[in-house]
Design a protein around this motif. Structure first.
Motif, PDB file in Angstrom:
ATOM      1  N   LEU A   1       9.515  -1.628   1.536  1.00  0.00           N
ATOM      2  CA  LEU A   1       8.197  -0.960   1.345  1.00  0.00           C
ATOM      3  C   LEU A   1       7.581  -1.207   0.321  1.00  0.00           C
ATOM      4  CD1 LEU A   1       8.813   2.399   3.398  1.00  0.00           C
ATOM      5  CD2 LEU A   1       7.382   0.224   4.000  1.00  0.00           C
ATOM      6  N   LEU A   2       8.364  -1.079  -1.040  1.00  0.00           N
ATOM      7  CA  LEU A   2       7.756  -1.337  -2.515  1.00  0.00           C
ATOM      8  C   LEU A   2       7.176  -2.668  -2.597  1.00  0.00           C
ATOM      9  CD1 LEU A   2      10.254   0.927  -4.465  1.00  0.00           C
ATOM     10  CD2 LEU A   2       7.903   1.626  -3.615  1.00  0.00           C
ATOM     11  N   THR A   3       8.125  -3.743  -2.050  1.00  0.00           N
ATOM     12  CA  THR A   3       7.825  -5.236  -2.144  1.00  0.00           C
ATOM     13  C   THR A   3       6.709  -5.628  -1.151  1.00  0.00           C
ATOM     14  OG1 THR A   3       9.696  -5.590  -0.964  1.00  0.00           O
ATOM     15  CG2 THR A   3      10.095  -5.609  -3.172  1.00  0.00           C
ATOM     16  N   GLN A   4       6.650  -4.916  -0.101  1.00  0.00           N
ATOM     17  CA  GLN A   4       5.672  -5.234   1.001  1.00  0.00           C
ATOM     18  C   GLN A   4       4.572  -4.865   0.730  1.00  0.00           C
ATOM     19  OE1 GLN A   4       7.344  -3.431   4.339  1.00  0.00           O
ATOM     20  NE2 GLN A   4       8.779  -5.045   5.011  1.00  0.00           N
ATOM     21  N   CYS A   5       4.416  -3.779   0.093  1.00  0.00           N
ATOM     22  CA  CYS A   5       2.859  -2.979  -0.346  1.00  0.00           C
ATOM     23  C   CYS A   5       2.506  -3.326  -1.844  1.00  0.00           C
ATOM     24  CB  CYS A   5       3.001  -1.492  -0.230  1.00  0.00           C
ATOM     25  SG  CYS A   5       1.304  -0.657  -0.532  1.00  0.00           S
ATOM     26  N   ALA A   6       3.646  -3.663  -2.589  1.00  0.00           N
ATOM     27  CA  ALA A   6       3.323  -4.068  -4.069  1.00  0.00           C
ATOM     28  C   ALA A   6       2.421  -2.839  -4.615  1.00  0.00           C
ATOM     29  CB  ALA A   6       2.498  -5.383  -4.258  1.00  0.00           C
ATOM     30  N   ALA A   7       2.763  -1.584  -4.347  1.00  0.00           N
ATOM     31  CA  ALA A   7       1.887  -0.575  -4.960  1.00  0.00           C
ATOM     32  C   ALA A   7       2.232  -0.493  -6.348  1.00  0.00           C
ATOM     33  CB  ALA A   7       2.083   0.682  -4.068  1.00  0.00           C
ATOM     34  N   ASP A   8       0.963   0.058  -7.011  1.00  0.00           N
ATOM     35  CA  ASP A   8       1.379   0.405  -8.235  1.00  0.00           C
ATOM     36  C   ASP A   8       1.975   1.571  -8.406  1.00  0.00           C
ATOM     37  OD1 ASP A   8      -0.837  -1.465  -9.702  1.00  0.00           O
ATOM     38  OD2 ASP A   8      -1.753  -0.839  -8.099  1.00  0.00           O
ATOM     39  N   VAL A   9       1.963   2.778  -7.485  1.00  0.00           N
ATOM     40  CA  VAL A   9       2.576   3.936  -7.653  1.00  0.00           C
ATOM     41  C   VAL A   9       2.975   4.226  -6.128  1.00  0.00           C
ATOM     42  CG1 VAL A   9       2.242   6.507  -8.065  1.00  0.00           C
ATOM     43  CG2 VAL A   9       0.915   4.732  -9.261  1.00  0.00           C
ATOM     44  N   ALA A  10       4.203   4.696  -6.037  1.00  0.00           N
ATOM     45  CA  ALA A  10       4.755   5.349  -5.047  1.00  0.00           C
ATOM     46  C   ALA A  10       5.447   6.775  -5.182  1.00  0.00           C
ATOM     47  CB  ALA A  10       6.013   4.601  -4.488  1.00  0.00           C
ATOM     48  N   VAL A  11       4.897   7.883  -4.042  1.00  0.00           N
ATOM     49  CA  VAL A  11       5.037   9.020  -4.264  1.00  0.00           C
ATOM     50  C   VAL A  11       6.166   9.537  -3.363  1.00  0.00           C
ATOM     51  CG1 VAL A  11       3.912  11.485  -4.375  1.00  0.00           C
ATOM     52  CG2 VAL A  11       2.404   9.440  -5.019  1.00  0.00           C
ATOM     53  N   PHE A  12       7.242  10.522  -3.801  1.00  0.00           N
ATOM     54  CA  PHE A  12       8.229  10.822  -3.104  1.00  0.00           C
ATOM     55  C   PHE A  12       8.143  12.560  -3.357  1.00  0.00           C
ATOM     56  CE2 PHE A  12       8.963   6.481  -3.593  1.00  0.00           C
ATOM     57  CZ  PHE A  12       9.669   6.196  -2.414  1.00  0.00           C
TER      58      PHE A  12
END
Length: 288
Positions: free
Chosen positions: A138-149
């Protein structure tokens, strides 16, 4: 109030995110398995504070379920989830099928050491490999600047942070505090499985952990505080998998004289439903 757009393929996700990036906009990702509740919406709110564009993934990840666990019955209702997200400012929902995330012949598994050791790994040895693999995707697919958990899954949060550091994934991993019912019970999609009686008794889990944390902060030995908490949790009707005090930063052994903060983590079953919770032990602020 507009229902967020939905994409179901990685190519479509990357196309939308790519357009935002070309416009100079940051992107935040909130990975979920659906069955959304107020705890998830708190993660979305944190994501919206972090970036002008918010993506929520909804994917019940089969690789983190063992054969005897509740994959088949895990609650799924995309229409209801989209309605919950409509007022939350979500721009895009990524809702792939299993075959999109794990194409035929997929054979790569991501494993993380360090904070994955013990606790959930003892009870569910398959779990963190499944989590790490899908989160890396998911992190590589979306290439998001931030991810929240969420902090409710505290060991998972630590594993994700280690994963991002070790694989040099340039996504900032942020956390949001656990959202609770008035009784103290941590919000969870699996709370829907609880009977009214079990739901009332389940509040004893957080009460026992909070009491143990207060005891350790006051100077009580960790062994005594944890033993008391375990007995209280069992008295509430739970079968306990674990109750442990760990270093909050590393999830290694807790050293009470170090001045470092701790975390008490627990997993227990009531009425056939497995619940997890944790509470902080804030030692550093009480050390002169």
């Amino acid at each position: 109030m507009q229902t967020p757009a939905v994409v179901t393929t990685v190519d479509a996700l990357r196309a939308v995110v790519g357009n935002w990036r070309r416009a100079g906009e940051k992107v935040a990702l909130v990975p979920t398995m659906g069955a959304l509740h107020a705890g998830h919406l708190a993660l979305v709110a944190e994501a919206a504070r972090a970036a002008p564009r918010v993506v929520v993934s909804i994917f019940v990840n089969p690789t983190q379920f063992a054969p005897h666990e509740d994959l088949a019955t895990y609650p799924r209702n995309l229409e209801r989830d989209l309605a919950a997200l409509a007022p939350a400012g979500v721009d895009l929902v990524f809702a792939p099928e299993v075959g999109e995330m794990y194409p035929e012949g997929a054979s790569t598994v991501v494993t993380v050491g360090g904070p994955s050791q013990g606790l959930e790994s003892d009870a569910r040895p398959h779990f963190f490999a499944g989590v790490a693999t899908v989160v890396a995707k998911l992190l590589t697919q979306c290439a998001a600047d931030v991810a929240v958990f969420g902090e409710k899954d505290f060991q998972q949060l630590a594993v994700v942070r280690r994963l991002a550091r070790d694989l040099s994934i340039p996504t900032e991993i942020r956390s949001a505090p656990t959202v609770r019912e008035p009784s103290g019970l941590a919000l969870s999609s699996r709370n829907a499985y609880l009977s009214a009686d079990d739901r009332a008794r389940a509040a004893g889990l957080h009460a026992a952990l909070s009491g143990a944390a207060e005891g350790v902060r006051a100077g009580r030995s960790a062994e005594s505080a944890i033993a008391t908490a375990r007995a209280q949790i069992e008295a509430s009707g739970f079968a306990v998998d674990y109750v442990e005090l760990r270093d909050a930063g590393t999830l290694g052994a807790f050293e009470p004289d170090s001045g470092r903060d701790g975390r008490i983590l627990a997993a227990a079953r009531i009425g056939g439903v497995r619940l997890i919770d944790n509470v902080p032990v804030t030692m550093s602020k009480s050390v002169a």
